[in-house]
Scaffold this active site. Structure first.
Site, PDB file in Angstrom:
ATOM      1  N   HIS A  29       0.829  -1.411   0.047  1.00 25.44           N
ATOM      2  CA  HIS A  29       0.258  -0.510   0.339  1.00 25.44           C
ATOM      3  C   HIS A  29       0.881   1.590  -0.235  1.00 25.44           C
ATOM      4  CE1 HIS A  29      -2.408  -3.346   2.027  1.00 25.44           C
ATOM      5  NE2 HIS A  29      -3.207  -2.439   1.067  1.00 25.44           N
ATOM      6  N   ASP A  47      36.013 -29.068  16.431  1.00 21.86           N
ATOM      7  CA  ASP A  47      36.370 -30.476  15.851  1.00 21.86           C
ATOM      8  C   ASP A  47      37.164 -30.557  15.156  1.00 21.86           C
ATOM      9  OD1 ASP A  47      35.763 -33.004  14.852  1.00 21.86           O
ATOM     10  OD2 ASP A  47      33.890 -33.098  14.370  1.00 21.86           O
ATOM     11  N   HIS A  80      38.189 -34.653  12.960  1.00 23.75           N
ATOM     12  CA  HIS A  80      37.439 -34.738  11.602  1.00 23.75           C
ATOM     13  C   HIS A  80      38.224 -34.399  10.816  1.00 23.75           C
ATOM     14  CE1 HIS A  80      36.257 -30.736  10.637  1.00 23.75           C
ATOM     15  NE2 HIS A  80      35.656 -31.091   9.607  1.00 23.75           N
ATOM     16  N   HIS A 133      39.037 -34.740   5.622  1.00 27.89           N
ATOM     17  CA  HIS A 133      39.035 -33.526   4.643  1.00 27.89           C
ATOM     18  C   HIS A 133      40.480 -34.306   4.046  1.00 27.89           C
ATOM     19  CE1 HIS A 133      36.128 -30.179   5.635  1.00 27.89           C
ATOM     20  NE2 HIS A 133      36.941 -30.190   6.276  1.00 27.89           N
ATOM     21  N   ASP A 178      31.764 -31.654   3.686  1.00 28.73           N
ATOM     22  CA  ASP A 178      31.524 -31.391   5.226  1.00 28.73           C
ATOM     23  C   ASP A 178      29.971 -31.755   5.067  1.00 28.73           C
ATOM     24  OD1 ASP A 178      33.876 -31.654   6.885  1.00 28.73           O
ATOM     25  OD2 ASP A 178      33.744 -29.245   6.201  1.00 28.73           O
TER      26      ASP A 178
END
Lengths: 177, 442
Positions: free
Chosen positions: B103, B203, B206, B211, B360
């Site tokens: 509006h 982390d 990991h 990786h 990941d």
């Protein structure tokens, strides 16, 4: 180099050859023959670029992204080669079992440039990726390439990939477009 | 919802799987965490001039953050106070006002309602425009990083960051400070927002496995971590958790280590040249942190890698999905060429097509999606690595653990999560200051 000027359209014969080249390229990538792709279909002076394009209002006069700006891909030949090499290490857990990728390449338009052996080629794509049991994604956009005639074939010297989606609806874009 | 002391047990080491799946827990998080915490909005370098703005999200609330005439930064909810339509549809830009497309109500860059069509003829000049401003958000900056909160009771941003601010100063408070390069990459990951937060906060475990492929290719000094072949728990680094829920792991001397070849050399030279300044300004500890590689998270949903220099926000989109936003972090005084090299490397490694980040996505998604199974979901998850080996260091804020492979920062994050989910007022939430007293008291 990405703004190499497109001149007149190529002949139907050359258009056919270029189209065949694009289909062959898609076949190699679909079959996971990434080494063949990088070694025979890609030129050593490659710039492989997928800029991030913001949603902006039409009155916003800021320039379009350049290769100095944020991009999802902004690679030279060696960087693309590294990406290929990673896929072939045998330690990419998410690609074992392999995902399937399918390329639909359409709207190929090819133009001469100032150089006899270089052509500007535009194409649209839909790339479908399926993984695991039910996972799937699709990516739609267009490519603007600089393609060079080399021997009996062609090599990719520049590729600008423009995605239609602002937000990628996929966990990654580790796909060669 | 189960009681919080059933969801998080053993001081953060055990989590009920429901925290990654249940809708009622997620809605409680929106109320107790995302409507209360300081949430990352943008960096001052991205909106330097009057009228510059960015659209972003706080939890699932769409917001606009804008530079004001007086140089301050304000933020407001991106929803018209008439019928609720969004008023801003672009990623960012420069504007004097926003006009709602429905509006035509016009809002200033401070969120105030400045004009409505037919104010005299149809509203008879009886509309109280002052009361109809866009919902305003409290905004504060820390060293140029702009955060917002919906909670007027929240402590200052600096107190909210607590002990983490002391650590982050090692790079945020370098001469000239830091800046972020945008616009962010954006992608969707079908995981709970806590999966990537816990991954970035602590982390280290990991890295060598998940990786392995990328480390083989990246070739920088960190490549030795591939396959967990080399790791010295005593000397390789530290993990830190502060009571405010933030935390990080650091690999000593690793800041530039994920960059290969010429980028590594140029960045390492920059770090070497800069180190004496850091030591002089902030002491030997901070110099050491400045030269290290960090994986880090600011509770609840902002994460970064200092050194690799990716800067992330995990925007929740329901319990099973997030939007990932990725910027590049650089020091403002770096030469343009070095900034560009780091930026390019960040895009290559931790962007939407990143050679590390792509490893990941699957882990994040499956850690959420396996909990679709009713029987699976009845189980718990384990973050007990290194539990009991945290210690108070008289010279460092927070709780410290040796080595960059343990799960102390994740436990700290879940301790904080539990405190919020119990609905504790700010006065009863743990603080770094309390830990500092403990150190003094022995």
């Amino acid at each position: 180099m990405h703004n190499t000027e497109a001149k007149e359209r190529v002949s139907s014969e050359l258009h056919y050859e270029l189209s065949q080249h694009y289909y062959q390229e898609a076949t190699l990538l679909q079959n996971g023959e990434f080494n063949t792709w990088i070694e025979t279909f890609v030129a050593k002076d490659l710039h492989y670029w997928m800029p991030v394009t913001e949603r902006r209002y039409s009155k916003d006069k800021r320039p379009e992204p350049t290769p100095y700006d944020m991009a999802i891909y902004n690679d030279d030949y060696d960087e693309v080669k590294d990406r290929v090499a990673r896929l072939l290490t045998g330690a990419v857990w998410m690609e074992d079992p392999r995902s399937t990728v399918r390329y639909l390449i359409t709207n190929i338009e090819a133009f001469h440039t100032d150089k006899d052996d270089e052509f500007v080629v535009r194409s649209n794509f839909v790339v479908y990726r399926h993984r695991g049991q039910l996972e799937h994604s699709e990516h739609v956009g267009c490519r603007q390439d600089l393609i060079r005639k080399v021997g009996n074939g062609f090599q990719l010297a520049r590729r600008k990939v423009s995605l239609d989606a602002r937000v990628t609806e996929d966990k990654n874009l580790y796909i060669f477009f | 919802m189960k009681p919080v002391n059933k969801l998080i047990q053993q001081d953060g080491a055990i989590q009920d799987r429901a925290i990654f799946w249940d809708e009622d827990i997620y809605q409680k998080e929106m109320e107790e965490i995302f409507a209360r915490c300081w949430l990352f909005l943008t960096h001052e370098s991205i909106i330097p001039d009057e009228g510059d703005y960015q659209s972003t999200m706080m939890g699932e609330d769409s917001v606009v953050v804008a530079r004001q005439k007086d140089g301050s930064i304000k933020a407001f909810v991106n929803s018209c106070t008439h019928r609720g339509n969004a008023v801003c549809f672009s990623d960012g830009g420069n504007a004097k006002s926003f006009t709602c497309p429905y509006h035509g109500w016009v809002f200033g860059m401070d969120g105030n309602l400045v004009d409505v069509p037919l104010e005299k003829q149809a509203y008879h000049n009886e509309i109280d425009k002052d009361a109809l401003h866009l919902k305003k958000i409290r905004v504060e900056s820390y060293k140029g990083f702009v955060f917002g909160t919906f909670d007027d009771e929240a402590p200052s941003l600096k107190d909210y960051l607590g002990g983490m601010a002391w650590y982050m100063d090692s790079f945020m408070d370098v001469p000239g400070g830091c800046e972020l390069i945008g616009p962010p990459m954006k992608s969707i990951l079908d995981c709970n927002w806590k999966n990537p937060t816990e991954n970035f906060i602590g982390d280290g475990y990991h890295v060598g496995w998940a990786h392995a492929s990328a480390l083989e290719i990246a070739g920088g000094p960190l490549a030795i971590a591939k396959g967990n072949a080399v790791y010295d728990a005593e000397t390789s680094g530290l993990q830190v958790t502060v009571p405010e829920g933030h935390g990080f792991g650091v690999i000593w001397e690793g800041a530039a280590a994920l960059h290969g070849g010429p980028v590594f050399e140029a960045y390492q030279k920059w770090l070497d040249d800069r180190s004496p300044l850091i030591r002089e300004k902030m002491g030997e500890h901070r110099e050491k942190f400045y030269r290290g590689h960090w994986d880090a998270a600011i509770f609840p949903n902002c994460s970064f890698l200092y050194g690799t220099n990716t800067f992330k926000m995990w925007q929740p989109r329901g319990p099973h999905s997030i939007e990932v936003l990725t910027w590049t972090l650089v020091e403002k005084e770096m030469p343009d060429q070095l900034k560009q090299m780091i930026h390019t490397d960040n895009m290559l490694t931790f962007g939407t097509a990143g050679i590390l980040e792509s490893d990941d996505g699957e882990n994040m998604e499956q850690c959420t999606q396996t909990n679709r199974g009713y029987s699976t979901r009845q189980g718990t998850l384990y973050l007990g690595m290194g539990k009991g080996h945290e210690y108070l260091d008289p010279e460092l804020p927070g709780l410290v653990s040796k080595g960059w492979v343990n799960e102390a920062p994740q436990r700290g994050m879940y301790r904080r999560w539990a405190e919020f989910m119990e609905g504790k007022p700010w006065s009863e939430l743990s603080t770094t200051a309390q830990l500092e007293q403990k150190k003094v008291g022995g």
